[in-house]
Design a protein around this motif. Structure first.
Motif, mmCIF file in Angstrom:
data_model
loop_
_atom_site.group_PDB
_atom_site.id
_atom_site.type_symbol
_atom_site.label_atom_id
_atom_site.label_comp_id
_atom_site.label_asym_id
_atom_site.label_seq_id
_atom_site.Cartn_x
_atom_site.Cartn_y
_atom_site.Cartn_z
ATOM 1 N N MET A 130 0.800 -1.218 0.000
ATOM 2 C CA MET A 130 0.000 0.000 0.000
ATOM 3 C C MET A 130 0.840 1.277 0.000
ATOM 4 S SD MET A 130 -3.299 -0.548 -0.072
ATOM 5 C CE MET A 130 -3.970 0.957 0.634
ATOM 6 N N GLU A 131 2.030 1.202 0.589
ATOM 7 C CA GLU A 131 2.879 2.401 0.665
ATOM 8 C C GLU A 131 3.197 2.958 -0.726
ATOM 9 O OE1 GLU A 131 3.397 -0.393 2.246
ATOM 10 O OE2 GLU A 131 3.098 0.177 4.353
ATOM 11 N N ARG A 132 3.128 2.111 -1.729
ATOM 12 C CA ARG A 132 3.433 2.575 -3.086
ATOM 13 C C ARG A 132 2.469 3.680 -3.520
ATOM 14 N NH1 ARG A 132 3.256 -0.701 -8.911
ATOM 15 N NH2 ARG A 132 3.939 1.103 -10.116
ATOM 16 N N LEU A 133 1.242 3.624 -3.023
ATOM 17 C CA LEU A 133 0.230 4.599 -3.437
ATOM 18 C C LEU A 133 0.621 6.019 -3.048
ATOM 19 C CD1 LEU A 133 -3.034 2.646 -2.493
ATOM 20 C CD2 LEU A 133 -1.893 2.763 -4.715
ATOM 21 N N ALA A 134 1.305 6.150 -1.902
ATOM 22 C CA ALA A 134 1.702 7.481 -1.439
ATOM 23 C C ALA A 134 2.771 8.095 -2.333
ATOM 24 C CB ALA A 134 2.208 7.399 -0.002
ATOM 25 N N ALA A 135 3.494 7.241 -3.052
ATOM 26 C CA ALA A 135 4.579 7.731 -3.896
ATOM 27 C C ALA A 135 4.119 8.119 -5.301
ATOM 28 C CB ALA A 135 5.674 6.671 -3.987
ATOM 29 N N LEU A 136 2.868 7.803 -5.642
ATOM 30 C CA LEU A 136 2.369 8.140 -6.974
ATOM 31 C C LEU A 136 2.205 9.651 -7.093
ATOM 32 C CD1 LEU A 136 -0.353 5.358 -7.470
ATOM 33 C CD2 LEU A 136 2.007 5.378 -8.303
ATOM 34 N N ASP A 137 2.413 10.174 -8.292
ATOM 35 C CA ASP A 137 2.312 11.624 -8.490
ATOM 36 C C ASP A 137 0.927 12.059 -8.946
ATOM 37 O OD1 ASP A 137 2.328 10.572 -10.998
ATOM 38 O OD2 ASP A 137 3.995 11.782 -11.763
ATOM 39 N N ILE A 138 -0.082 11.240 -8.624
ATOM 40 C CA ILE A 138 -1.475 11.552 -8.924
ATOM 41 C C ILE A 138 -2.305 11.360 -7.658
ATOM 42 C CG2 ILE A 138 -1.329 10.945 -11.382
ATOM 43 C CD1 ILE A 138 -2.566 8.220 -10.644
ATOM 44 N N PRO A 139 -3.479 12.002 -7.547
ATOM 45 C CA PRO A 139 -4.339 11.794 -6.374
ATOM 46 C C PRO A 139 -4.853 10.358 -6.312
ATOM 47 C CG PRO A 139 -4.984 13.770 -7.586
ATOM 48 C CD PRO A 139 -4.019 13.026 -8.456
ATOM 49 N N VAL A 140 -4.965 9.828 -5.092
ATOM 50 C CA VAL A 140 -5.432 8.459 -4.880
ATOM 51 C C VAL A 140 -6.523 8.458 -3.817
ATOM 52 C CG1 VAL A 140 -4.801 6.102 -4.226
ATOM 53 C CG2 VAL A 140 -3.135 7.546 -5.440
ATOM 54 N N VAL A 141 -7.583 7.674 -4.053
ATOM 55 C CA VAL A 141 -8.645 7.485 -3.058
ATOM 56 C C VAL A 141 -8.874 5.988 -2.893
ATOM 57 C CG1 VAL A 141 -11.053 7.901 -2.437
ATOM 58 C CG2 VAL A 141 -9.781 9.657 -3.673
ATOM 59 N N THR A 142 -8.943 5.515 -1.654
ATOM 60 C CA THR A 142 -9.232 4.107 -1.400
ATOM 61 C C THR A 142 -10.626 3.954 -0.811
ATOM 62 O OG1 THR A 142 -8.339 4.088 0.862
ATOM 63 C CG2 THR A 142 -6.795 3.648 -0.945
ATOM 64 N N ILE A 143 -11.209 2.778 -1.017
ATOM 65 C CA ILE A 143 -12.534 2.456 -0.487
ATOM 66 C C ILE A 143 -12.399 1.309 0.499
ATOM 67 C CG2 ILE A 143 -14.888 1.727 -1.045
ATOM 68 C CD1 ILE A 143 -14.409 2.766 -3.888
ATOM 69 N N ASN A 144 -12.926 1.502 1.714
ATOM 70 C CA ASN A 144 -12.919 0.474 2.758
ATOM 71 C C ASN A 144 -11.522 -0.055 3.050
ATOM 72 O OD1 ASN A 144 -15.394 0.299 3.893
ATOM 73 N ND2 ASN A 144 -16.094 -1.470 2.732
ATOM 74 N N ASN A 145 -10.547 0.848 3.057
ATOM 75 C CA ASN A 145 -9.177 0.446 3.334
ATOM 76 C C ASN A 145 -8.507 1.530 4.178
ATOM 77 O OD1 ASN A 145 -6.453 -0.308 3.240
ATOM 78 N ND2 ASN A 145 -6.723 -1.273 1.262
ATOM 79 N N PRO A 146 -8.568 1.409 5.507
ATOM 80 C CA PRO A 146 -7.991 2.445 6.356
ATOM 81 C C PRO A 146 -6.477 2.500 6.184
ATOM 82 C CG PRO A 146 -8.528 0.507 7.645
ATOM 83 C CD PRO A 146 -9.095 0.271 6.279
ATOM 84 N N ASN A 147 -5.943 3.705 6.110
ATOM 85 C CA ASN A 147 -4.495 3.846 5.994
ATOM 86 C C ASN A 147 -4.102 5.232 6.504
ATOM 87 O OD1 ASN A 147 -4.179 5.836 3.562
ATOM 88 N ND2 ASN A 147 -5.670 4.307 2.857
ATOM 89 N N GLN A 148 -2.837 5.424 6.710
ATOM 90 C CA GLN A 148 -2.326 6.704 7.201
ATOM 91 C C GLN A 148 -1.346 7.281 6.183
ATOM 92 O OE1 GLN A 148 -3.536 7.936 10.096
ATOM 93 N NE2 GLN A 148 -4.806 6.088 10.257
ATOM 94 N N LEU A 149 -1.618 7.106 4.920
ATOM 95 C CA LEU A 149 -0.684 7.496 3.869
ATOM 96 C C LEU A 149 -0.948 8.905 3.357
ATOM 97 C CD1 LEU A 149 -0.755 4.177 1.806
ATOM 98 C CD2 LEU A 149 0.966 4.871 3.476
ATOM 99 N N ARG A 150 0.130 9.652 3.156
ATOM 100 C CA ARG A 150 0.004 10.941 2.496
ATOM 101 C C ARG A 150 -0.417 10.710 1.047
ATOM 102 N NH1 ARG A 150 1.979 15.559 4.398
ATOM 103 N NH2 ARG A 150 2.403 16.299 2.289
ATOM 104 N N ASN A 151 -1.175 11.640 0.523
ATOM 105 C CA ASN A 151 -1.628 11.596 -0.867
ATOM 106 C C ASN A 151 -2.773 10.610 -1.084
ATOM 107 O OD1 ASN A 151 -1.405 12.424 -3.685
ATOM 108 N ND2 ASN A 151 -0.589 10.386 -4.103
ATOM 109 N N VAL A 152 -3.151 9.858 -0.043
ATOM 110 C CA VAL A 152 -4.178 8.828 -0.197
ATOM 111 C C VAL A 152 -5.360 9.138 0.721
ATOM 112 C CG1 VAL A 152 -4.706 6.367 -0.088
ATOM 113 C CG2 VAL A 152 -2.397 7.119 -0.736
ATOM 114 N N ASP A 153 -6.497 9.487 0.141
ATOM 115 C CA ASP A 153 -7.719 9.718 0.915
ATOM 116 C C ASP A 153 -8.514 8.417 0.996
ATOM 117 O OD1 ASP A 153 -7.192 12.462 1.243
ATOM 118 O OD2 ASP A 153 -8.002 12.904 -0.734
ATOM 119 N N SER A 154 -9.368 8.310 2.003
ATOM 120 C CA SER A 154 -10.100 7.062 2.227
ATOM 121 C C SER A 154 -11.577 7.308 2.481
ATOM 122 C CB SER A 154 -9.516 6.311 3.438
ATOM 123 O OG SER A 154 -8.145 6.085 3.283
ATOM 124 N N ILE A 155 -12.397 6.416 1.930
ATOM 125 C CA ILE A 155 -13.826 6.359 2.245
ATOM 126 C C ILE A 155 -14.057 5.070 3.024
ATOM 127 C CG2 ILE A 155 -16.168 6.142 1.326
ATOM 128 C CD1 ILE A 155 -15.160 8.846 0.687
#
Length: 323
Positions: A130-155
């Motif tokens: 999952m940490e890879r998502l924080a390194a992407l240079d585009i916005p990221v949103v996850t569904i039903n996946n709690p995380n504490q990653l920068r750049n990654v929002d969660s529902i």
């Protein structure tokens, strides 16, 4: 084909004002109304390819998920698609079909298609990267996946609180022995649902919770109902609609009457076309609203070009009681 200049002339505004409108910038309400009316009258269509080249955008959003075959997944995707298409984006779907080893490859595929944003719909247990998502240079949103990653929002959904509330209703109706068909506890959502049941039951030491762990299949729902009925339960809650079908099949085959011999509740759907007028307790996720919320969160970041420290939005289920 009409042009931006023709739209501007008909609306009585400058070409620059029309351009700002098309790029999602806020204008005076009167100007927005005039431009929208001119676009409709002229049937103006943006050249998305040219716009994308100019702004270094593809106007496509990637969606990574295990499978779209579940009703829950299909309805969430429908909500996402509805919102992004209204904003001129297309949805590029990629699935990994219960093969987590393919997830990194699928992300590479989506990124190679120059997606502007990424929606990830999978359990953290399925993929340890999952940490890879924080390194992407585009916005990221996850569904039903709690995380504490920068750049990654969660529902997230209030699974734990909803199941706790349903269990309280069952207890309030006087049931002493309550059964629950839970899903495999390797799954975050499954753990939250079972935790909700245990949370309520902990306050009632004189009541018993009998748990059967299934695997989301109808077969496990059938076997779960069989095993729990043998333990003398008078109420049964099933934590997934597919397992609920299996449980209902067992009850029907054995002449067990819902609402008379057994109180029955389940998570996901209470569709009268599926279950008729059975007296059933149910927890229903706001599937389309989830999709719309995910899309809005991602589109807001794309249009405002903002970074995120990783915000979490909690959405609530609808709980339907007995008739």
């Amino acid at each position: 084909m009409s042009s931006v200049r023709e739209v501007a002339e008909l609306a009585g505004v400058s070409v620059g004002t029309v351009s700002r409108y098309l790029n999602g910038q806020q204008l005076k309400a009167a100007n927005q109304a005039k431009i929208a009316a001119a676009i409709e009258q002229l049937d103006y269509k943006q050249n998305i390819i040219a716009k994308g080249l100019k702004n270094n955008q593809s106007f496509s959003i990637g969606l990574l998920m295990n499978s779209i075959s579940s009703r829950f997944g299909a309805e969430v995707v429908s909500g996402i698609e509805q919102r992004v298409e209204q904003q001129g984006y297309s949805l590029l779907l990629s699935g990994f079909s219960d093969q987590p080893a393919l997830i990194d490859q699928k992300i590479d595929y989506l990124m190679a298609h120059s997606i502007d944003g990424l929606i990830v719909f999978l359990a953290g247990e399925e993929w340890q990267g999952m940490e890879r998502l924080a390194a992407l240079d585009i916005p990221v949103v996850t569904i039903n996946n709690p995380n504490q990653l920068r750049n990654v929002d969660s529902i997230l959904l209030d699974d734990r609180a909803s199941v706790a509330q349903v269990m309280q209703q069952i207890i309030d109706l006087g049931h002493q022995n309550i059964g629950m068909i839970a899903a495999n506890q390797d799954d975050y959502v499954a753990r939250e649902r079972l935790a909700g049941a245990k949370q309520t039951m902990a306050a009632y030491p004189d009541r018993q919770l009998h748990v059967f762990e299934g695997d989301y299949s109808r077969t496990s729902g059938y076997r779960g109902a069989q095993a729990l009925l043998a333990e003398g339960i008078t109420a049964l809650f099933v934590s997934n609609d597919n397992m609920a079908f299996g449980a209902l099949t067992y009850l029907s085959e054995n002449g067990i009457r819902i609402g008379q011999d057994l109180l029955f509740g389940h998570y996901d759907y209470a569709d009268e076309h599926q279950f008729g007028q059975l007296p059933i307790l149910s927890i229903q996720p706001p599937t389309e609203a989830i999709g719309l919320a995910v899309a809005k969160l991602l589109l807001d970041r794309l249009q405002n070009k903002t970074q995120s420290d990783g915000q979490t939005i909690l959405m609530h289920h609808e709980i339907n009681g007995l008739n």
